[in-house]
Scaffold this motif. Structure first.
Motif, short mmCIF file in Angstrom:
data_model
loop_
_atom_site.label_atom_id
_atom_site.label_comp_id
_atom_site.label_asym_id
_atom_site.label_seq_id
_atom_site.Cartn_x
_atom_site.Cartn_y
_atom_site.Cartn_z
N ASP A 182 42.00 34.84 37.88
CA ASP A 182 40.73 34.85 38.60
C ASP A 182 40.44 33.48 39.22
O ASP A 182 39.91 33.39 40.31
CB ASP A 182 39.60 35.27 37.66
CG ASP A 182 38.30 35.54 38.38
OD1 ASP A 182 38.33 35.74 39.61
OD2 ASP A 182 37.25 35.56 37.72
N THR A 191 46.06 42.08 39.82
CA THR A 191 45.52 41.87 38.48
C THR A 191 46.16 42.83 37.49
O THR A 191 46.48 42.46 36.36
CB THR A 191 43.99 42.03 38.49
OG1 THR A 191 43.43 41.17 39.47
CG2 THR A 191 43.40 41.72 37.14
N ASP A 198 35.93 38.02 42.95
CA ASP A 198 35.53 37.90 41.55
C ASP A 198 36.17 39.06 40.78
O ASP A 198 35.95 40.22 41.11
CB ASP A 198 34.01 37.95 41.40
CG ASP A 198 33.32 36.79 42.10
OD1 ASP A 198 33.85 35.67 42.03
OD2 ASP A 198 32.26 37.02 42.71
#
Length: 138
Positions: A85, A55, A92
């Motif tokens: 995501d 991420t 999550d």
């Protein structure tokens, strides 16, 4: 006292040694089981950490490609990250903090992100905080 029959003594000795062996085996089984749980928990944390690092790379690419900028708020950053995501079905991902500061006559921008990754219903999570400096002067 003369003990002519040692059968009772042998029975008691055998029972005591059996109890010691049973306690040893039970302790060994407990340690093996708890070690397996610890290993599984560590594996879950490592996978959450890998997703958080991915991420971070995705956010840095968004800054470089001008898809995330200093004028954006955390809602825009969350919307940007939602594409990543959605592809990650086991975790999550949420951006819990986003700050951007411009300095040196707007030639440099410092981005500060906090990413939190939770793995499904588990309690394991990883939180990654990082900064990225964008230098426009070169």
């Amino acid at each position: 006292m003369n003990i002519r029959n040692n059968k009772g003594f042998s029975l008691v000795t055998t029972l005591v040694l059996s109890m010691v062996a049973l306690a040893f085996i039970s302790t060994l089984a407990y340690f093996v089981q708890s070690g397996s749980q610890t290993t599984a928990s560590l594996g879950s944390y490592k996978s959450s950490l890998d997703v958080a690092k991915g991420t971070a790379d995705f956010l840095i690419a968004g800054v470089r490609d001008n898809q995330v900028g200093c004028a954006d708020n955390i809602t825009k950053v969350t919307t940007f990250i939602s594409r990543y995501d959605n592809e990650t079905t086991t975790h999550d991902i949420s951006v819990t903090n986003y700050e951007c500061k411009s300095f040196d006559n707007d030639e440099k921008e410092l981005y500060i992100f906090t990413i939190e990754v939770n793995r499904g219903a588990n309690q394991e999570k990883s939180i990654v905080e990082f900064g990225y400096l964008e230098d426009f002067s070169s």
